[in-house]
Design a protein around this motif. Structure first.
Motif, PDB file in Angstrom:
ATOM      1  N   VAL A   9       0.860  -1.181   0.000  1.00  0.00           N
ATOM      2  CA  VAL A   9       0.000   0.000   0.000  1.00  0.00           C
ATOM      3  C   VAL A   9       0.896   1.230   0.000  1.00  0.00           C
ATOM      4  N   ARG A  10       0.392   2.311  -0.569  1.00  0.00           N
ATOM      5  CA  ARG A  10       1.179   3.538  -0.676  1.00  0.00           C
ATOM      6  C   ARG A  10       0.565   4.604   0.218  1.00  0.00           C
ATOM      7  N   CYS A  11       1.442   5.273   1.014  1.00  0.00           N
ATOM      8  CA  CYS A  11       0.984   6.318   1.928  1.00  0.00           C
ATOM      9  C   CYS A  11       2.130   7.295   2.162  1.00  0.00           C
ATOM     10  N   GLU A  12       1.829   8.584   2.136  1.00  0.00           N
ATOM     11  CA  GLU A  12       2.817   9.629   2.414  1.00  0.00           C
ATOM     12  C   GLU A  12       4.083   9.483   1.557  1.00  0.00           C
ATOM     13  N   ASN A  13       3.913   9.229   0.292  1.00  0.00           N
ATOM     14  CA  ASN A  13       5.023   9.052  -0.656  1.00  0.00           C
ATOM     15  C   ASN A  13       5.958   7.912  -0.286  1.00  0.00           C
ATOM     16  N   ARG A  14       5.490   7.011   0.524  1.00  0.00           N
ATOM     17  CA  ARG A  14       6.267   5.820   0.876  1.00  0.00           C
ATOM     18  C   ARG A  14       5.388   4.605   0.645  1.00  0.00           C
ATOM     19  N   GLU A  15       6.041   3.498   0.403  1.00  0.00           N
ATOM     20  CA  GLU A  15       5.292   2.261   0.213  1.00  0.00           C
ATOM     21  C   GLU A  15       5.455   1.378   1.446  1.00  0.00           C
ATOM     22  N   ILE A  16       4.375   0.768   1.859  1.00  0.00           N
ATOM     23  CA  ILE A  16       4.434  -0.208   2.947  1.00  0.00           C
ATOM     24  C   ILE A  16       4.200  -1.578   2.316  1.00  0.00           C
ATOM     25  N   LYS A  58      -2.543   2.807  10.232  1.00  0.00           N
ATOM     26  CA  LYS A  58      -1.385   2.629  11.126  1.00  0.00           C
ATOM     27  C   LYS A  58      -0.079   3.061  10.477  1.00  0.00           C
ATOM     28  N   ALA A  59      -0.158   3.743   9.339  1.00  0.00           N
ATOM     29  CA  ALA A  59       1.041   4.107   8.575  1.00  0.00           C
ATOM     30  C   ALA A  59       2.022   4.927   9.394  1.00  0.00           C
ATOM     31  N   SER A  60       1.542   5.925  10.127  1.00  0.00           N
ATOM     32  CA  SER A  60       2.481   6.756  10.897  1.00  0.00           C
ATOM     33  C   SER A  60       3.185   5.928  11.971  1.00  0.00           C
ATOM     34  N   TYR A  61       2.451   5.004  12.588  1.00  0.00           N
ATOM     35  CA  TYR A  61       3.059   4.101  13.579  1.00  0.00           C
ATOM     36  C   TYR A  61       4.103   3.199  12.911  1.00  0.00           C
ATOM     37  N   ILE A  62       3.762   2.646  11.761  1.00  0.00           N
ATOM     38  CA  ILE A  62       4.681   1.743  11.044  1.00  0.00           C
ATOM     39  C   ILE A  62       5.944   2.499  10.633  1.00  0.00           C
ATOM     40  N   PHE A  63       5.776   3.690  10.046  1.00  0.00           N
ATOM     41  CA  PHE A  63       6.947   4.473   9.620  1.00  0.00           C
ATOM     42  C   PHE A  63       7.816   4.861  10.811  1.00  0.00           C
ATOM     43  N   ALA A  64       7.184   5.251  11.911  1.00  0.00           N
ATOM     44  CA  ALA A  64       7.955   5.632  13.105  1.00  0.00           C
ATOM     45  C   ALA A  64       8.744   4.433  13.634  1.00  0.00           C
TER      46      ALA A  64
END
Length: 186
Positions: A9-16, A58-64
């Motif tokens: 999935v793509r979020c905040e110009n990053r891919e998870i 949960k993207a911000s949690y995952i990126f952090a």
């Protein structure tokens, strides 16, 4: 039976990218490993769109978490290569390793440098063995002295005296200090 698939999935110009494991569970279970990999387990009845939406929530949690683990990895000690210039901490101070070719294999310190003389300066296993054995023997000697000094306090309660003769597997007693210069020769 559980099934696994990689999803993105793509979020905040990053891919998870995450590994989805579908198995009989009640909740969506998110795990982020120290190497940054993301895992999610979910019941097979949960639609993929709902799982992707959960990951996005949960993207911000995952990126952090991924950023934190990357920061920790950057500052974690790297495996020793046993080459000149590396620092070994022993007896409260950093000792700079100096590797030299010599007919007689020895390890010793002057309190500033840890001198490693070996027949073959490219033999990693031999260098590791010599340094580890030297540090282990130094630890045994130090612990022996500490035990001898501490034993009278415990003798009153009839505590048996123990021995410090066991392998320390590279532990270097960085919390002690000493001015001794000792040698190990093989």
């Amino acid at each position: 039976m559980a099934s696994e698939m990689m999803r993105h999935v793509r979020c905040e110009n990053r891919e998870i990218s995450y590994l989805l494991e579908q198995k009989p569970v009640k909740n969506l279970n998110l795990r982020i490993h120290k190497d940054g990999r993301v895992f999610l387990s979910a019941n097979p009845d949960v639609p993929a769109s709902e799982i992707d939406a959960f990951i996005l929530s949960k993207a911000s949690y995952i990126f952090a978490a991924q950023d934190k683990f990357a920061e920790i990895a950057r500052y974690s000690p790297q495996p020793k290569q046993y080459v000149s210039g590396e620092t070994f901490y022993f007896l409260g101070r950093g000792l700079r390793l100096k590797v030299a070719s010599a007919a007689k294999e020895t390890v010793y310190t002057d309190g500033v440098y840890l001198f490693l003389n070996v027949k073959n300066t490219t033999d990693f296993s031999k260098k590791q063995q010599l340094v580890t054995r030297y540090l282990d023997r130094q630890c045994e000697a130090i612990f022996g002295e500490v035990l001898d000094q501490a034993y009278p306090s415990f003798q009153k309660i009839r505590c048996g005296k123990t021995s410090a003769s066991y392998p320390f597997h590279g532990h270097s007693l960085g919390f002690l200090s000493s001015k001794k210069a000792d040698h190990y020769t093989e």
